[in-house]
Motif scaffolding. Structure first.
Motif, PDB file in Angstrom:
ATOM      1  N   MET A   1      29.376  46.780  87.525  1.00 42.16           N
ATOM      2  CA  MET A   1      28.574  45.556  87.666  1.00 42.16           C
ATOM      3  C   MET A   1      28.963  44.794  88.925  1.00 42.16           C
ATOM      4  SD  MET A   1      30.364  43.291  84.591  1.00 42.16           S
ATOM      5  CE  MET A   1      29.777  41.722  85.146  1.00 42.16           C
ATOM      6  N   PRO A   2      28.836  45.386  90.130  1.00 39.82           N
ATOM      7  CA  PRO A   2      29.262  44.698  91.353  1.00 39.82           C
ATOM      8  C   PRO A   2      28.562  43.373  91.568  1.00 39.82           C
ATOM      9  CG  PRO A   2      28.852  47.024  91.771  1.00 39.82           C
ATOM     10  CD  PRO A   2      28.359  46.744  90.392  1.00 39.82           C
ATOM     11  N   ALA A   3      27.223  43.370  91.429  1.00 40.69           N
ATOM     12  CA  ALA A   3      26.491  42.121  91.677  1.00 40.69           C
ATOM     13  C   ALA A   3      26.826  41.071  90.634  1.00 40.69           C
ATOM     14  CB  ALA A   3      24.985  42.407  91.682  1.00 40.69           C
ATOM     15  N   ALA A   4      26.853  41.474  89.373  1.00 42.23           N
ATOM     16  CA  ALA A   4      27.168  40.528  88.303  1.00 42.23           C
ATOM     17  C   ALA A   4      28.584  39.998  88.456  1.00 42.23           C
ATOM     18  CB  ALA A   4      26.992  41.214  86.952  1.00 42.23           C
ATOM     19  N   ALA A   5      29.544  40.893  88.809  1.00 41.10           N
ATOM     20  CA  ALA A   5      30.933  40.467  88.998  1.00 41.10           C
ATOM     21  C   ALA A   5      31.021  39.450  90.126  1.00 41.10           C
ATOM     22  CB  ALA A   5      31.821  41.677  89.293  1.00 41.10           C
ATOM     23  N   HIS A   6      30.242  39.688  91.175  1.00 42.66           N
ATOM     24  CA  HIS A   6      30.244  38.762  92.307  1.00 42.66           C
ATOM     25  C   HIS A   6      29.748  37.385  91.870  1.00 42.66           C
ATOM     26  CE1 HIS A   6      29.858  37.332  96.404  1.00 42.66           C
ATOM     27  NE2 HIS A   6      28.607  36.954  96.129  1.00 42.66           N
ATOM     28  N   MET A   7      28.672  37.369  91.076  1.00 49.35           N
ATOM     29  CA  MET A   7      28.105  36.103  90.598  1.00 49.35           C
ATOM     30  C   MET A   7      29.089  35.378  89.670  1.00 49.35           C
ATOM     31  SD  MET A   7      25.229  35.703  92.071  1.00 49.35           S
ATOM     32  CE  MET A   7      24.560  34.367  91.051  1.00 49.35           C
ATOM     33  N   LEU A   8      29.695  36.130  88.759  1.00 47.99           N
ATOM     34  CA  LEU A   8      30.652  35.508  87.826  1.00 47.99           C
ATOM     35  C   LEU A   8      31.849  34.928  88.577  1.00 47.99           C
ATOM     36  CD1 LEU A   8      30.738  38.108  84.895  1.00 47.99           C
ATOM     37  CD2 LEU A   8      29.768  35.801  84.836  1.00 47.99           C
ATOM     38  N   ALA A   9      32.403  35.732  89.485  1.00 44.19           N
ATOM     39  CA  ALA A   9      33.577  35.269  90.229  1.00 44.19           C
ATOM     40  C   ALA A   9      33.236  34.046  91.071  1.00 44.19           C
ATOM     41  CB  ALA A   9      34.118  36.402  91.113  1.00 44.19           C
ATOM     42  N   SER A  10      32.055  34.045  91.683  1.00 44.34           N
ATOM     43  CA  SER A  10      31.640  32.885  92.496  1.00 44.34           C
ATOM     44  C   SER A  10      31.507  31.642  91.636  1.00 44.34           C
ATOM     45  CB  SER A  10      30.306  33.188  93.194  1.00 44.34           C
ATOM     46  OG  SER A  10      30.443  34.271  94.084  1.00 44.34           O
ATOM     47  N   SER A  11      30.970  31.796  90.422  1.00 43.15           N
ATOM     48  CA  SER A  11      30.823  30.643  89.527  1.00 43.15           C
ATOM     49  C   SER A  11      32.193  30.090  89.122  1.00 43.15           C
ATOM     50  CB  SER A  11      30.027  31.044  88.280  1.00 43.15           C
ATOM     51  OG  SER A  11      28.723  31.463  88.634  1.00 43.15           O
ATOM     52  N   VAL A  12      33.126  30.996  88.793  1.00 47.62           N
ATOM     53  CA  VAL A  12      34.469  30.548  88.385  1.00 47.62           C
ATOM     54  C   VAL A  12      35.202  29.935  89.565  1.00 47.62           C
ATOM     55  CG1 VAL A  12      36.694  31.298  87.456  1.00 47.62           C
ATOM     56  CG2 VAL A  12      34.572  32.227  86.514  1.00 47.62           C
ATOM     57  N   LEU A  13      34.982  30.470  90.763  1.00 42.16           N
ATOM     58  CA  LEU A  13      35.622  29.897  91.959  1.00 42.16           C
ATOM     59  C   LEU A  13      35.252  28.430  92.139  1.00 42.16           C
ATOM     60  CD1 LEU A  13      35.458  32.652  94.747  1.00 42.16           C
ATOM     61  CD2 LEU A  13      37.463  31.291  94.120  1.00 42.16           C
ATOM     62  N   GLY A  14      34.061  28.072  91.689  1.00 39.47           N
ATOM     63  CA  GLY A  14      33.627  26.683  91.837  1.00 39.47           C
ATOM     64  C   GLY A  14      34.483  25.704  91.054  1.00 39.47           C
ATOM     65  N   ARG A  15      35.220  26.182  90.068  1.00 33.58           N
ATOM     66  CA  ARG A  15      36.092  25.269  89.322  1.00 33.58           C
ATOM     67  C   ARG A  15      37.556  25.749  89.352  1.00 33.58           C
ATOM     68  NH1 ARG A  15      36.452  27.373  83.990  1.00 33.58           N
ATOM     69  NH2 ARG A  15      34.985  29.070  83.588  1.00 33.58           N
ATOM     70  N   VAL A  16      37.949  26.314  90.521  1.00 31.03           N
ATOM     71  CA  VAL A  16      39.308  26.840  90.642  1.00 31.03           C
ATOM     72  C   VAL A  16      40.362  25.734  90.563  1.00 31.03           C
ATOM     73  CG1 VAL A  16      39.419  26.767  93.173  1.00 31.03           C
ATOM     74  CG2 VAL A  16      40.713  28.509  91.916  1.00 31.03           C
ATOM     75  N   ASP A  17      40.006  24.513  90.978  1.00 30.63           N
ATOM     76  CA  ASP A  17      40.979  23.412  90.887  1.00 30.63           C
ATOM     77  C   ASP A  17      41.331  23.126  89.430  1.00 30.63           C
ATOM     78  OD1 ASP A  17      40.893  23.282  93.599  1.00 30.63           O
ATOM     79  OD2 ASP A  17      39.938  21.299  93.719  1.00 30.63           O
ATOM     80  N   ASP A  18      40.315  23.104  88.566  1.00 30.13           N
ATOM     81  CA  ASP A  18      40.573  22.857  87.141  1.00 30.13           C
ATOM     82  C   ASP A  18      41.385  24.004  86.541  1.00 30.13           C
ATOM     83  OD1 ASP A  18      39.166  20.498  87.257  1.00 30.13           O
ATOM     84  OD2 ASP A  18      37.274  21.410  86.597  1.00 30.13           O
ATOM     85  N   LEU A  19      41.053  25.228  86.941  1.00 27.73           N
ATOM     86  CA  LEU A  19      41.828  26.373  86.468  1.00 27.73           C
ATOM     87  C   LEU A  19      43.287  26.282  86.908  1.00 27.73           C
ATOM     88  CD1 LEU A  19      39.597  29.566  86.958  1.00 27.73           C
ATOM     89  CD2 LEU A  19      40.484  28.630  84.816  1.00 27.73           C
ATOM     90  N   THR A  20      43.495  25.814  88.135  1.00 24.65           N
ATOM     91  CA  THR A  20      44.855  25.671  88.654  1.00 24.65           C
ATOM     92  C   THR A  20      45.644  24.668  87.823  1.00 24.65           C
ATOM     93  OG1 THR A  20      44.122  26.196  90.900  1.00 24.65           O
ATOM     94  CG2 THR A  20      46.229  25.063  90.678  1.00 24.65           C
ATOM     95  N   ASP A  21      45.027  23.515  87.510  1.00 26.41           N
ATOM     96  CA  ASP A  21      45.706  22.520  86.669  1.00 26.41           C
ATOM     97  C   ASP A  21      46.122  23.126  85.338  1.00 26.41           C
ATOM     98  OD1 ASP A  21      45.357  20.600  88.628  1.00 26.41           O
ATOM     99  OD2 ASP A  21      43.533  19.770  87.731  1.00 26.41           O
ATOM    100  N   GLU A  22      45.214  23.893  84.749  1.00 27.48           N
ATOM    101  CA  GLU A  22      45.503  24.511  83.453  1.00 27.48           C
ATOM    102  C   GLU A  22      46.600  25.569  83.575  1.00 27.48           C
ATOM    103  OE1 GLU A  22      45.142  25.424  79.337  1.00 27.48           O
ATOM    104  OE2 GLU A  22      44.742  23.675  80.602  1.00 27.48           O
ATOM    105  N   LEU A  23      46.560  26.359  84.649  1.00 27.33           N
ATOM    106  CA  LEU A  23      47.573  27.403  84.842  1.00 27.33           C
ATOM    107  C   LEU A  23      48.958  26.788  85.027  1.00 27.33           C
ATOM    108  CD1 LEU A  23      48.444  30.314  85.184  1.00 27.33           C
ATOM    109  CD2 LEU A  23      47.709  30.203  87.588  1.00 27.33           C
ATOM    110  N   VAL A  24      49.057  25.729  85.804  1.00 25.12           N
ATOM    111  CA  VAL A  24      50.345  25.044  86.001  1.00 25.12           C
ATOM    112  C   VAL A  24      50.876  24.542  84.662  1.00 25.12           C
ATOM    113  CG1 VAL A  24      51.453  23.007  87.005  1.00 25.12           C
ATOM    114  CG2 VAL A  24      49.946  24.442  88.412  1.00 25.12           C
ATOM    115  N   ARG A  25      49.993  23.970  83.850  1.00 26.65           N
ATOM    116  CA  ARG A  25      50.422  23.461  82.539  1.00 26.65           C
ATOM    117  C   ARG A  25      50.929  24.594  81.656  1.00 26.65           C
ATOM    118  NH1 ARG A  25      48.840  23.261  77.564  1.00 26.65           N
ATOM    119  NH2 ARG A  25      46.899  24.420  77.989  1.00 26.65           N
ATOM    120  N   VAL A  26      50.203  25.706  81.621  1.00 24.91           N
ATOM    121  CA  VAL A  26      50.589  26.828  80.760  1.00 24.91           C
ATOM    122  C   VAL A  26      51.896  27.468  81.243  1.00 24.91           C
ATOM    123  CG1 VAL A  26      49.913  29.117  79.933  1.00 24.91           C
ATOM    124  CG2 VAL A  26      48.222  27.273  80.056  1.00 24.91           C
TER     125      VAL A  26
END
Length: 399
Positions: A1-26
């Motif tokens: 699923m190259p195209a779908a993976a690209h779309m999913l990863a791009s969407s998640v990249l848009g909230r990488v700051d929030d993910l970073t906060d959560e990763l630091v906490r965990v």
């Protein structure tokens, strides 16, 4: 699923700051090494989490496997590995944080896929494989960078430690700041009684120095050791001004060992080192022995003045040293016994296991060769010193 993976990863990249906060906490909750050691600043942890999450998501979403482009994606991982090694964070804790990050990336992608109704099982399995292959590859890069930085740190520590030892042995500890730093690095007190030890370097190993350190610790003596090119050197902090306990531990060292007089503090260990080397030199060539300078002062004095010693021996021995090896050995042995027994032919004969007349004949032969009278009774101090110097003669070279 190259195209779908690209779309999913791009969407998640848009909230990488929030993910970073959560990763630091965990990480802080589930990876106690970070919290207990407290060697990674919070801002540093956040930035490395952010950069590595961003790189993983970019790699998940990229199309194709251009090697140069893939290598560029590893820059954050390598930088993190190098920095954590420099901060002395254990590698296990570091790799655990990357596994936590990988799990978080996978969960974020699954959540995004469900939100976008991308729930084809085969595609999600392919995506999972892709994510964990990337986490494994990145972890390898992290470990490689960590080990490279660790080796560099070890070399730097060894060079720094070697430089401190050189400074100590050359007298730089008279500077209080240098003495304090050296004492901190080699873990010895700046003040108090010290003795130095010098031993033959050919027998020195890290296992030996560790064993010596443990044995001395058991006796209440703290020590530091350095393997040099030609000798093993030790500095031993003494609880009092006696070296008896130190001398008991040193027979574990193979070969010859010299121990200095007691000196005061790190500021004087350069003097103790010279004394230990001098004591070591008083041991006859090839003879394993542990000697203290306090017991070898006449020999040390002779070694300290080689010109005077050579002149003294020439005056008293002359042609005796030029004899063939076996005759030379017998006559020098007889001379030593004659002096040690106070010029008694009877006692010298007992010592040499020969007849009294044999001793007298040898003495007359020595007198004829040297032109010196060998008296009985009180032995001249010069002759006594010559006998002390005999074991210090270098092995005779055969022509």
């Amino acid at each position: 699923m190259p195209a779908a993976a690209h779309m999913l990863a791009s969407s998640v990249l848009g909230r990488v700051d929030d993910l970073t906060d959560e990763l630091v906490r965990v990480i802080n909750e589930q990876n106690p090494g970070y919290r207990q050691l407290n060697v990674v600043p919070e801002a540093d942890l956040w930035k490395s989490c952010h950069d590595n999450l961003e790189r993983v998501l970019q790699m998940v979403g990229q199309e194709g496997d251009d090697a140069e482009r893939v290598a560029q994606f590893y820059d954050a991982a390598r930088a993190t590995g190098q920095r954590r090694a420099q901060q002395r964070l254990p590698l296990d804790d570091l790799l655990r944080s990357f596994r936590i990050g990988g799990r978080m990336v996978w969960q974020a992608l699954i959540t995004q896929a469900r939100a976008e109704h991308e729930t084809d099982t085969d595609d999600l399995l392919d995506l999972a494989t892709r994510v964990w292959e990337l986490v494994d590859a990145i972890s390898s890069q992290v470990a490689a960078a960590y080990h490279a930085a660790e080796r560099a740190l070890v070399r730097a520590d060894e060079q720094r430690r070697a430089a401190l030892w050189e400074g100590l042995l050359q007298g730089r500890a008279s500077d209080a700041a240098f003495a304090y730093e050296a004492g901190r690095i080699i873990r010895l007190p700046v003040e108090g009684p010290y003795a130095a030890v010098a031993a033959e370097g050919r027998f020195a190993t890290s296992d030996l120095t560790e064993a010596l350190g443990r044995k001395l610790d058991e006796s209440g003596l703290h020590s530091a050791w350095q393997v040099r090119a030609d000798a093993l050197v030790g500095l031993v902090s003494l609880p009092g001004c006696e070296t008896a306990e130190l001398m008991k531990a040193l027979p574990a060292v193979r070969g010859s060992v010299g121990v200095s007089l007691v000196v005061d503090g790190l500021a004087e260990v350069h003097t103790a080192y010279r004394q230990a080397v001098l004591a070591l030199r008083t041991v006859p060539h090839g003879e394993p022995a542990v000697v203290c300078l306090a017991e070898r002062l006449p020999e040390a004095l002779l070694l300290s003045s080689p010109e005077l010693t050579g002149s003294l021996m020439q005056q008293w021995l002359r042609g005796l040293l030029d004899l063939p090896d076996e005759e030379r050995r017998i006559l020098l042995q007889t001379l030593a016994s004659w002096v040690e027994t106070g010029g008694s032919a009877t006692r010298a004969a007992q010592d040499l296991h020969c007849h009294r007349n044999t001793v007298l004949n040898r003495v007359r032969r020595i007198e004829a060769l040297t032109g010196r009278c060998l008296p009985g009774g009180e032995i001249p101090i010069e002759l006594a010193l010559v006998v002390r110097a005999l074991p210090l003669l270098p092995p005779r070279r055969r022509s």
